[in-house]
Write a protein that holds these residues in place. Structure first.
Motif, PDB file in Angstrom:
ATOM      1  N   GLU A  26       0.831  -1.208   0.000  1.00 49.23           N
ATOM      2  CA  GLU A  26       0.000   0.000   0.000  1.00 49.23           C
ATOM      3  C   GLU A  26       0.863   1.255   0.000  1.00 49.23           C
ATOM      4  O   GLU A  26       0.541   2.249  -0.648  1.00 49.23           O
ATOM      5  CB  GLU A  26      -0.956  -0.024   1.193  1.00 49.23           C
ATOM      6  CG  GLU A  26      -2.043  -1.068   1.032  1.00 49.23           C
ATOM      7  CD  GLU A  26      -2.848  -1.331   2.297  1.00 49.23           C
ATOM      8  OE1 GLU A  26      -2.370  -0.985   3.410  1.00 49.23           O
ATOM      9  OE2 GLU A  26      -3.953  -1.900   2.176  1.00 49.23           O
ATOM     10  N   ALA A  27       1.977   1.223   0.723  1.00 47.94           N
ATOM     11  CA  ALA A  27       2.900   2.359   0.756  1.00 47.94           C
ATOM     12  C   ALA A  27       3.520   2.582  -0.623  1.00 47.94           C
ATOM     13  O   ALA A  27       3.676   3.728  -1.071  1.00 47.94           O
ATOM     14  CB  ALA A  27       3.984   2.133   1.805  1.00 47.94           C
ATOM     15  N   ARG A  28       3.868   1.506  -1.304  1.00 49.64           N
ATOM     16  CA  ARG A  28       4.417   1.636  -2.671  1.00 49.64           C
ATOM     17  C   ARG A  28       3.393   2.259  -3.605  1.00 49.64           C
ATOM     18  O   ARG A  28       3.719   3.107  -4.441  1.00 49.64           O
ATOM     19  CB  ARG A  28       4.865   0.282  -3.209  1.00 49.64           C
ATOM     20  CG  ARG A  28       6.258  -0.117  -2.771  1.00 49.64           C
ATOM     21  CD  ARG A  28       6.710  -1.331  -3.542  1.00 49.64           C
ATOM     22  NE  ARG A  28       5.759  -2.421  -3.304  1.00 49.64           N
ATOM     23  CZ  ARG A  28       6.074  -3.671  -3.018  1.00 49.64           C
ATOM     24  NH1 ARG A  28       7.316  -4.017  -2.979  1.00 49.64           N
ATOM     25  NH2 ARG A  28       5.154  -4.570  -2.799  1.00 49.64           N
ATOM     26  N   LEU A  29       2.140   1.835  -3.482  1.00 48.63           N
ATOM     27  CA  LEU A  29       1.080   2.407  -4.317  1.00 48.63           C
ATOM     28  C   LEU A  29       0.910   3.898  -4.032  1.00 48.63           C
ATOM     29  O   LEU A  29       0.751   4.706  -4.953  1.00 48.63           O
ATOM     30  CB  LEU A  29      -0.241   1.673  -4.079  1.00 48.63           C
ATOM     31  CG  LEU A  29      -0.338   0.271  -4.668  1.00 48.63           C
ATOM     32  CD1 LEU A  29      -1.588  -0.437  -4.162  1.00 48.63           C
ATOM     33  CD2 LEU A  29      -0.324   0.322  -6.181  1.00 48.63           C
ATOM     34  N   GLU A  30       0.964   4.258  -2.763  1.00 48.03           N
ATOM     35  CA  GLU A  30       0.834   5.673  -2.402  1.00 48.03           C
ATOM     36  C   GLU A  30       1.997   6.484  -2.981  1.00 48.03           C
ATOM     37  O   GLU A  30       1.812   7.596  -3.474  1.00 48.03           O
ATOM     38  CB  GLU A  30       0.769   5.828  -0.884  1.00 48.03           C
ATOM     39  CG  GLU A  30       0.410   7.227  -0.466  1.00 48.03           C
ATOM     40  CD  GLU A  30       0.122   7.320   1.026  1.00 48.03           C
ATOM     41  OE1 GLU A  30       0.248   8.444   1.538  1.00 48.03           O
ATOM     42  OE2 GLU A  30      -0.230   6.315   1.654  1.00 48.03           O
ATOM     43  N   PHE A  31       3.193   5.917  -2.929  1.00 49.92           N
ATOM     44  CA  PHE A  31       4.357   6.614  -3.488  1.00 49.92           C
ATOM     45  C   PHE A  31       4.211   6.799  -5.005  1.00 49.92           C
ATOM     46  O   PHE A  31       4.529   7.858  -5.540  1.00 49.92           O
ATOM     47  CB  PHE A  31       5.652   5.857  -3.159  1.00 49.92           C
ATOM     48  CG  PHE A  31       6.879   6.564  -3.635  1.00 49.92           C
ATOM     49  CD1 PHE A  31       7.276   7.759  -3.064  1.00 49.92           C
ATOM     50  CD2 PHE A  31       7.632   6.037  -4.673  1.00 49.92           C
ATOM     51  CE1 PHE A  31       8.407   8.424  -3.516  1.00 49.92           C
ATOM     52  CE2 PHE A  31       8.759   6.699  -5.137  1.00 49.92           C
ATOM     53  CZ  PHE A  31       9.155   7.899  -4.547  1.00 49.92           C
ATOM     54  N   LEU A  32       3.706   5.795  -5.697  1.00 44.19           N
ATOM     55  CA  LEU A  32       3.466   5.926  -7.139  1.00 44.19           C
ATOM     56  C   LEU A  32       2.462   7.041  -7.425  1.00 44.19           C
ATOM     57  O   LEU A  32       2.626   7.812  -8.370  1.00 44.19           O
ATOM     58  CB  LEU A  32       2.979   4.601  -7.729  1.00 44.19           C
ATOM     59  CG  LEU A  32       4.006   3.468  -7.807  1.00 44.19           C
ATOM     60  CD1 LEU A  32       3.315   2.160  -8.179  1.00 44.19           C
ATOM     61  CD2 LEU A  32       5.108   3.799  -8.789  1.00 44.19           C
ATOM     62  N   GLN A  33       1.428   7.139  -6.593  1.00 41.09           N
ATOM     63  CA  GLN A  33       0.438   8.202  -6.758  1.00 41.09           C
ATOM     64  C   GLN A  33       1.072   9.578  -6.549  1.00 41.09           C
ATOM     65  O   GLN A  33       0.776  10.521  -7.292  1.00 41.09           O
ATOM     66  CB  GLN A  33      -0.727   8.027  -5.783  1.00 41.09           C
ATOM     67  CG  GLN A  33      -1.648   6.893  -6.143  1.00 41.09           C
ATOM     68  CD  GLN A  33      -2.764   6.739  -5.128  1.00 41.09           C
ATOM     69  OE1 GLN A  33      -2.530   6.690  -3.926  1.00 41.09           O
ATOM     70  NE2 GLN A  33      -3.990   6.666  -5.626  1.00 41.09           N
ATOM     71  N   ILE A  34       1.924   9.694  -5.559  1.00 41.02           N
ATOM     72  CA  ILE A  34       2.598  10.970  -5.292  1.00 41.02           C
ATOM     73  C   ILE A  34       3.468  11.353  -6.483  1.00 41.02           C
ATOM     74  O   ILE A  34       3.473  12.511  -6.919  1.00 41.02           O
ATOM     75  CB  ILE A  34       3.432  10.882  -3.991  1.00 41.02           C
ATOM     76  CG1 ILE A  34       2.493  10.783  -2.787  1.00 41.02           C
ATOM     77  CG2 ILE A  34       4.384  12.060  -3.863  1.00 41.02           C
ATOM     78  CD1 ILE A  34       3.174  10.389  -1.488  1.00 41.02           C
TER      79      ILE A  34
END
Length: 147
Positions: free
Chosen positions: A63-71
């Motif tokens: 989930e953290a990786r997905l959030e970083f991709l969104q950022i």
């Protein structure tokens, strides 16, 4: 702040920058979709509701990786918008440039893969109504719909 209208030359000078940004954005989107699908699959397989306070969340890292991709994607979109152009479609790599042709508001239309801007369309139209810059330029006396 006054609305920015591009000349064809100004718009074409932005193409190398936009090409790089849109390609990065497409790669991030593809990576996000792959990782999101994997996360959904794992949650369905292992049950997202089985996480207790005693155990570490097994999905946190994904989930953290997905959030970083969104950022990262939001940063690219922000840079594109700062250039005062309109990102219309990430998958197609479609960008519109506000412009005026013979006094009428239009968009110069560029798609990833094109070496320069070759098309335009009225502001109420979209990609599928684009016209060649070589052919159909609106005349100053052309009546617009609704006039």
């Amino acid at each position: 702040m006054a609305k920015k209208y591009f000349t064809l030359e100004e718009a074409n000078r932005l193409i190398p920058f936009l090409r790089g940004e849109v390609e990065q954005l497409q790669a991030l989107k593809q990576e996000f979709e792959v990782q999101f699908s994997e996360l959904r699959r794992l949650k369905m397989l292992h049950g997202a509701g089985n996480v207790t306070m005693e155990r570490e969340d097994p999905f946190f890292e994904m989930e953290a990786r997905l959030e970083f991709l969104q950022i990262q994607a939001r940063g690219i979109i922000h840079r594109i918008h700062e250039a005062e152009v309109q990102l219309k479609d990430i998958d197609m790599g479609l960008v519109d440039f506000p412009a005026k042709l013979n006094g009428q508001e239009v968009f110069f239309c560029w798609r990833l893969g094109e070496d320069r801007i070759r098309h335009w369309h009225y502001v109420w139209e979209g990609y599928y109504y684009r016209k060649s810059l070589d052919d159909e330029l609106p005349g100053e006396d052309d009546e617009l719909p609704g006039e």
